[in-house]
Scaffold this motif. Sequence first.
Motif, PDB file in Angstrom:
ATOM      1  N   LEU A  43       0.765  -1.320   0.059  1.00 52.34           N
ATOM      2  CA  LEU A  43       0.058  -0.067   0.011  1.00 52.34           C
ATOM      3  C   LEU A  43       0.790   1.307  -0.001  1.00 52.34           C
ATOM      4  CD1 LEU A  43      -2.756  -0.997   2.487  1.00 52.34           C
ATOM      5  CD2 LEU A  43      -2.761  -0.768  -0.144  1.00 52.34           C
ATOM      6  N   ALA A  44       1.945   1.135   0.715  1.00 50.71           N
ATOM      7  CA  ALA A  44       2.959   2.529   0.672  1.00 50.71           C
ATOM      8  C   ALA A  44       3.584   2.618  -0.829  1.00 50.71           C
ATOM      9  CB  ALA A  44       4.079   2.138   1.557  1.00 50.71           C
ATOM     10  N   MET A  45       3.759   1.498  -1.486  1.00 51.15           N
ATOM     11  CA  MET A  45       4.213   1.817  -2.829  1.00 51.15           C
ATOM     12  C   MET A  45       3.155   2.091  -3.888  1.00 51.15           C
ATOM     13  SD  MET A  45       7.370   0.768  -2.209  1.00 51.15           S
ATOM     14  CE  MET A  45       8.021   1.279  -3.983  1.00 51.15           C
ATOM     15  N   GLU A  46       2.010   1.665  -3.677  1.00 52.16           N
ATOM     16  CA  GLU A  46       0.748   2.186  -4.336  1.00 52.16           C
ATOM     17  C   GLU A  46       0.791   3.896  -4.233  1.00 52.16           C
ATOM     18  OE1 GLU A  46      -2.822   0.523  -3.615  1.00 52.16           O
ATOM     19  OE2 GLU A  46      -2.404  -1.479  -4.358  1.00 52.16           O
ATOM     20  N   ASP A  47       1.104   4.215  -2.879  1.00 52.82           N
ATOM     21  CA  ASP A  47       0.947   5.913  -2.814  1.00 52.82           C
ATOM     22  C   ASP A  47       2.330   6.581  -3.373  1.00 52.82           C
ATOM     23  OD1 ASP A  47      -1.246   5.804  -0.979  1.00 52.82           O
ATOM     24  OD2 ASP A  47      -0.112   5.519   0.699  1.00 52.82           O
ATOM     25  N   VAL A  48       3.408   5.842  -3.700  1.00 52.44           N
ATOM     26  CA  VAL A  48       4.419   6.379  -4.434  1.00 52.44           C
ATOM     27  C   VAL A  48       4.148   6.380  -5.792  1.00 52.44           C
ATOM     28  CG1 VAL A  48       6.715   5.979  -4.832  1.00 52.44           C
ATOM     29  CG2 VAL A  48       6.179   5.618  -2.459  1.00 52.44           C
ATOM     30  N   THR A  49       3.557   5.227  -6.419  1.00 49.08           N
ATOM     31  CA  THR A  49       3.342   5.207  -7.776  1.00 49.08           C
ATOM     32  C   THR A  49       2.248   6.043  -8.105  1.00 49.08           C
ATOM     33  OG1 THR A  49       2.100   3.244  -7.408  1.00 49.08           O
ATOM     34  CG2 THR A  49       4.386   2.853  -7.925  1.00 49.08           C
ATOM     35  N   HIS A  50       1.230   6.265  -7.476  1.00 44.46           N
ATOM     36  CA  HIS A  50       0.103   6.777  -7.905  1.00 44.46           C
ATOM     37  C   HIS A  50       0.339   8.506  -7.353  1.00 44.46           C
ATOM     38  CE1 HIS A  50      -1.777   2.980  -7.852  1.00 44.46           C
ATOM     39  NE2 HIS A  50      -2.902   3.465  -8.576  1.00 44.46           N
ATOM     40  N   PHE A  92       4.404  22.002  -8.677  1.00 43.97           N
ATOM     41  CA  PHE A  92       4.849  21.159  -7.488  1.00 43.97           C
ATOM     42  C   PHE A  92       5.425  20.077  -7.947  1.00 43.97           C
ATOM     43  CE2 PHE A  92       0.792  23.882  -6.780  1.00 43.97           C
ATOM     44  CZ  PHE A  92       0.957  24.577  -5.721  1.00 43.97           C
ATOM     45  N   HIS A  93       6.422  19.611  -7.235  1.00 48.79           N
ATOM     46  CA  HIS A  93       7.108  18.315  -7.707  1.00 48.79           C
ATOM     47  C   HIS A  93       7.113  17.496  -6.327  1.00 48.79           C
ATOM     48  CE1 HIS A  93       8.649  20.324 -11.223  1.00 48.79           C
ATOM     49  NE2 HIS A  93       9.544  21.183 -10.481  1.00 48.79           N
ATOM     50  N   GLU A  94       6.413  16.335  -6.586  1.00 47.92           N
ATOM     51  CA  GLU A  94       6.087  15.427  -5.436  1.00 47.92           C
ATOM     52  C   GLU A  94       7.390  14.620  -5.225  1.00 47.92           C
ATOM     53  OE1 GLU A  94       2.940  11.641  -4.396  1.00 47.92           O
ATOM     54  OE2 GLU A  94       2.802  12.943  -6.150  1.00 47.92           O
ATOM     55  N   LEU A  95       7.520  14.779  -3.619  1.00 51.35           N
ATOM     56  CA  LEU A  95       8.551  13.903  -3.224  1.00 51.35           C
ATOM     57  C   LEU A  95       7.930  12.948  -2.074  1.00 51.35           C
ATOM     58  CD1 LEU A  95      11.900  13.432  -2.617  1.00 51.35           C
ATOM     59  CD2 LEU A  95      11.670  15.268  -1.063  1.00 51.35           C
ATOM     60  N   ALA A  96       8.385  11.728  -2.257  1.00 46.34           N
ATOM     61  CA  ALA A  96       7.913  10.543  -1.411  1.00 46.34           C
ATOM     62  C   ALA A  96       9.117  10.109  -0.609  1.00 46.34           C
ATOM     63  CB  ALA A  96       7.271   9.503  -2.182  1.00 46.34           C
ATOM     64  N   PHE A  97       9.218   9.929   0.590  1.00 42.72           N
ATOM     65  CA  PHE A  97      10.069   9.430   1.374  1.00 42.72           C
ATOM     66  C   PHE A  97      10.012   8.399   2.359  1.00 42.72           C
ATOM     67  CE2 PHE A  97       8.533  13.445   3.315  1.00 42.72           C
ATOM     68  CZ  PHE A  97       8.590  13.047   4.675  1.00 42.72           C
ATOM     69  N   PHE A  98      10.818   7.541   2.585  1.00 43.02           N
ATOM     70  CA  PHE A  98      10.720   6.639   3.754  1.00 43.02           C
ATOM     71  C   PHE A  98      11.723   6.731   4.753  1.00 43.02           C
ATOM     72  CE2 PHE A  98       8.884   4.476  -0.126  1.00 43.02           C
ATOM     73  CZ  PHE A  98       7.703   3.881   0.076  1.00 43.02           C
ATOM     74  N   ILE A  99      11.448   6.683   6.123  1.00 47.37           N
ATOM     75  CA  ILE A  99      12.326   6.990   6.974  1.00 47.37           C
ATOM     76  C   ILE A  99      12.420   5.748   8.039  1.00 47.37           C
ATOM     77  CG2 ILE A  99      12.878   8.391   8.921  1.00 47.37           C
ATOM     78  CD1 ILE A  99      10.988  10.694   7.807  1.00 47.37           C
TER      79      ILE A  99
END
Length: 325
Positions: free
Chosen positions: A58-65, A97-104
């Motif tokens: 589900l986290a990867m879906e948020d990244v790809t969508h 706007f440039h979207e940035l997804a990050f995993f911590i």
Amino acid sequence: MIKALVADTQTHNSRNFQDLDKISDLLSDSANFFWLDLSSPSEEELNMVAKEFNFHHLAMEDVTHRLQRPKIEEYENYFLGIFYSISLKDEFKELVFHELAFFIGANYLVTIHYEPIPELAEAEARWKRNNVQTVKMIGPVVYAMLDTLVDNYFPIMDKMVDYAEELEDDIFQGNGMHTKVTGKLLELKKLFLQMRRIIAPERDILNVLTNRDNRIFGDDALFYFRDVYDHLTRVTDTLDLYRDQIGSTMEANLSVASNDLNSVMRTLTAFSIILMTDALISGIYGMNFENIPELKWSFGYYGALSLMVGITVGLVFYFKRKKWL
């Protein structure tokens, strides 16, 4: 493109990491902190990263969508956040706007983006300048990234504010500029709303990161994230202030336009009265009655013209004193 940067707690040095097949070794070694950046990743690269880090699907879906609302979600051993880089172009007509997804995680930061984000290069430079501090925990690394992104909001906001004040000055110049300002004010108000819509939810991200029950960050990291939160609050408050200010400016613009219209109507009314009076005189002497005074007067034509001119001059003088002309 994949880029990796590793900080060693033993040597207090940072280095680029090329062998991505050994990510699992870095994850298992708590002595290393590393930053993995994916720019315009392919589906194969995303799958590889998801497998190595055991990211939830589900986290990867948020990244790809893409075009997700700014947010942060907590999973078992990591956080997923969505943040935005903002740029201004086309002379205050468009915000980009440039979207940035990050995993911590406990010892890693993974960033994923599909457009170039210049702020990441500055964050990397801050990582390298402060490598002694950043190897102690992952928090300062995340702070460097978020703080750099937020700091870039200020010059954009300042340009928009300066432009709003210029438009406000144009309204009261008295040379008809207010008729050209309305469209520009509406466009600028739209930009303020767009920026506000992105930045306001980002404060919720910092609220989560400053939570004392956070298992990933130490107490020292709270001070860093509070600093970013304060910056976001300043930006949000300024956006709210000038959004309301633009509303007041638009009302002032309408008032100026209404006053100008009233002035035009007064002038037209004055000229209508003048012409109506002259038409009254010519209308009277244009009637077909035989017993009209001065009808047989040899100077009647010139007398009527003189009367019209005299009345016209008198009315013009009177209306100027009343400031209708």
